[in-house]
Design a protein around this motif. Structure first.
Motif, PDB file in Angstrom:
ATOM      1  N   ASN A   4      48.916 -17.657 -42.404  1.00 47.47           N
ATOM      2  CA  ASN A   4      48.268 -17.468 -41.108  1.00 47.47           C
ATOM      3  C   ASN A   4      49.255 -17.301 -39.971  1.00 47.47           C
ATOM      4  O   ASN A   4      48.849 -17.180 -38.818  1.00 47.47           O
ATOM      5  N   ARG A   7      48.898 -14.040 -37.871  1.00 46.85           N
ATOM      6  CA  ARG A   7      47.708 -14.089 -37.034  1.00 46.85           C
ATOM      7  C   ARG A   7      47.911 -15.058 -35.873  1.00 46.85           C
ATOM      8  O   ARG A   7      47.501 -14.788 -34.740  1.00 46.85           O
ATOM      9  N   SER A  10      49.983 -13.443 -33.311  1.00 45.77           N
ATOM     10  CA  SER A  10      49.195 -12.460 -32.560  1.00 45.77           C
ATOM     11  C   SER A  10      48.390 -13.133 -31.464  1.00 45.77           C
ATOM     12  O   SER A  10      48.325 -12.636 -30.326  1.00 45.77           O
ATOM     13  N   TRP A  11      47.771 -14.260 -31.785  1.00 45.16           N
ATOM     14  CA  TRP A  11      47.006 -14.975 -30.760  1.00 45.16           C
ATOM     15  C   TRP A  11      47.914 -15.486 -29.653  1.00 45.16           C
ATOM     16  O   TRP A  11      47.550 -15.465 -28.480  1.00 45.16           O
ATOM     17  N   ARG A 119      37.475 -15.153 -29.872  1.00 45.61           N
ATOM     18  CA  ARG A 119      38.027 -15.791 -31.068  1.00 45.61           C
ATOM     19  C   ARG A 119      36.959 -16.613 -31.779  1.00 45.61           C
ATOM     20  O   ARG A 119      36.846 -16.576 -33.008  1.00 45.61           O
ATOM     21  N   ARG A 124      39.105 -10.196 -33.973  1.00 49.07           N
ATOM     22  CA  ARG A 124      40.544 -10.252 -34.206  1.00 49.07           C
ATOM     23  C   ARG A 124      41.265 -10.260 -32.852  1.00 49.07           C
ATOM     24  O   ARG A 124      40.669  -9.942 -31.820  1.00 49.07           O
ATOM     25  N   PRO A 125      42.564 -10.629 -32.814  1.00 50.59           N
ATOM     26  CA  PRO A 125      43.261 -10.795 -31.536  1.00 50.59           C
ATOM     27  C   PRO A 125      43.192  -9.587 -30.607  1.00 50.59           C
ATOM     28  O   PRO A 125      42.949  -9.725 -29.412  1.00 50.59           O
ATOM     29  N   SER A 127      40.959  -7.161 -30.435  1.00 52.54           N
ATOM     30  CA  SER A 127      39.606  -6.972 -29.917  1.00 52.54           C
ATOM     31  C   SER A 127      39.292  -7.993 -28.836  1.00 52.54           C
ATOM     32  O   SER A 127      38.707  -7.669 -27.792  1.00 52.54           O
ATOM     33  N   SER A 351      35.740 -17.582 -39.632  1.00 53.15           N
ATOM     34  CA  SER A 351      36.319 -17.087 -40.874  1.00 53.15           C
ATOM     35  C   SER A 351      35.450 -16.061 -41.581  1.00 53.15           C
ATOM     36  O   SER A 351      35.805 -15.574 -42.633  1.00 53.15           O
ATOM     37  N   GLU A 421      36.299  -4.256 -32.091  1.00 53.88           N
ATOM     38  CA  GLU A 421      36.332  -4.820 -33.443  1.00 53.88           C
ATOM     39  C   GLU A 421      35.693  -3.884 -34.450  1.00 53.88           C
ATOM     40  O   GLU A 421      36.243  -3.641 -35.536  1.00 53.88           O
TER      41      GLU A 421
END
Length: 463
Positions: A4, A7, A10-11, A119, A124-125, A127, A351, A421
């Protein structure tokens, strides 16, 4: 085991972009010592806050404003927001500086809150970033930057959306209390009209999402077939019960401000409703809809070129061409087919894969609220608001139908995230979408660089 870290990185980058964008936009306030002293900040908010600060520092609660006529309530004046915790900065810094810093902090809050909703909803980050930037840098917020009560209240609508989403997903008392805290803070921020409109939308959204989550739980087979109707009703009542608890506690937290403000309103000219002509002041001029595509099509007051009906910022509704395009894309996708698919057991919203997230109903809801807010925002120019004015007494309490653009902006920003997204998840549209996004980002960075270089040259040249 899934890694992770990419990801998470990215956040982190998304949070950094949302925190720094307002600092760049308002660098003159943050770094160059400029202050908000034109128009409303000078004539309204500065005197209120300066007087409140002087009274707090002298050990008195700022209840009364002796500088207006024979005197007037100060704390009961909702827009003075003397009990709003985020106004603590006024006690630390000179009021003229604190006004600008507080406004910038709320612009940052707007972006972070909308991103947090994205989120939680499963975006996703990238979007979530698109939706957050559309909300954070929207014309509704930036053009009203100096109207400090709206600037402070508007970001809380996105915070409520985020906390409501988490509440209906997890149905925990702690989430209800978090929502209650944010509701209380938003009500203390100082603008009843913006808060009221936002709460109505968020409550309707939460009820819709609670119904969706109940349906998803049933489809997962977590409820026994023989008791499905009874237990799914209990599921829904559980979520709505927590929502009602959050609203009740939130209003209780803000009671120190709401009770005196309600008493003052009962003695004001708003008792019994406003005159129709006054109520429809600041209706959205139909020609200004073109500025939703080009914000300065009718000029800009910054260079003295603005022309047309009313003023610039009351009719400001630009959210960005990409956001508007993605909102339309999201709506067109659900209008053509249903993107919801199979249910995966044991997964929460964050998720869930794209195919099992409840896009359809949420997109229809946001789209319907978007169009309704526009119709009513047109005020005197369409029959919808006049009909509302005559049928519902509460609609006559506030003026400015164009302030429904707060709801429009919230919904379009959320739709922009959903649309992006869906674009990125579509094999058919992904390549075109990425190319358009890169081109748009390039244009934005070029414009930003030009403005930065121009500002740097101006600042380095001295007075």
């Amino acid at each position: 085991m899934t890694n992770n870290r990419p990801r998470s990185t990215s956040w982190l980058l998304v949070w950094v972009v949302l925190a720094t964008s307002p600092l760049i936009l308002f660098w003159r306030i943050v770094f160059a010592g400029r202050v908000l002293f034109w128009g409303v900040p000078l004539l309204q908010f500065y005197p209120w806050q300066q007087l409140a600060v002087e009274m707090w520092r002298s050990g008195n609660v700022p209840l009364w404003n002796s500088l207006v006529g024979n005197g007037a309530p100060l704390a009961a004046n909702l827009q003075s927001a003397v009990f709003y915790p985020l106004n603590l900065l006024y006690l630390i810094l000179p009021v003229e500086q604190a006004m600008g810093y507080t406004a910038v902090l709320h612009v940052i809050l707007a972006g972070l809150a909308m991103c947090a909703w994205g989120r939680a909803f499963g975006l996703r980050p990238l979007s979530a970033l698109i939706g957050a930037l559309a909300f954070q840098l929207s014309q509704f917020l930036i053009a009203r930057f100096g109207f400090l009560s709206i600037t402070a209240t508007f970001p809380w609508t996105a915070v409520w959306l985020w906390r409501a989403e988490l509440l209906v997903q997890r149905r925990r008392l702690s989430d209800a209390l978090w929502l209650a805290l944010t509701v209380g803070l938003g009500l203390l921020a100082g603008h009843a009209q913006t808060a009221g409109l936002g709460l109505m939308v968020v409550v309707a959204y939460a009820v819709l999402r609670a119904m969706q989550e109940r349906t998803l739980e049933t489809a997962r087979g977590q409820v026994r077939h023989a008791l499905a109707d009874k237990e799914t009703r209990s599921y829904l009542l559980h979520a709505i019960g927590y929502l009602l608890l959050a609203l009740l506690v939130g209003f209780a937290l803000a009671a120190v401000q709401l009770l005196p403000s309600s008493e003052l309103a009962a003695q004001s000219q708003r008792t019994g409703g406003l005159d129709y002509e006054f109520a429809v002041t600041h209706s959205l001029y139909p020609l200004r809809l073109l500025t939703f595509l080009a914000p300065d099509l009718m000029g800009n007051p910054a260079d003295g070129s603005f022309w047309g009906y009313d003023n610039y910022w009351e009719n400001a509704g630009y959210v960005g061409l990409w956001a508007l395009l993605m909102a339309a894309f999201a709506f067109s996708r659900v209008a053509s087919r249903t993107p919801e698919g199979r249910i995966v057991r044991g997964q929460n919203m964050i998720s869930r894969p794209l195919s099992v997230r409840p896009w359809t109903s949420v997109t229809w809801f946001l789209g319907a609220v978007t169009f309704m807010s526009l119709f009513f925002a047109l005020g005197r120019f369409l029959p919808f608001f006049p009909l509302l004015y005559r049928l519902i007494s509460g609609a006559a309490v506030f003026q400015g139908p164009a302030r429904l653009l707060s709801v429009y902006t919230l919904c379009v920003a959320a739709l922009a995230g959903i649309g992006t997204e869906q674009l990125l998840a579509s094999d058919r549209w992904r390549s075109l979408g990425r190319n358009l996004l890169v081109a748009s980002a390039g244009c934005c960075w070029r414009s930003l660089l030009e403005q930065f270089l121009s500002a740097f040259a101006l600042y380095s040249s001295g007075p």
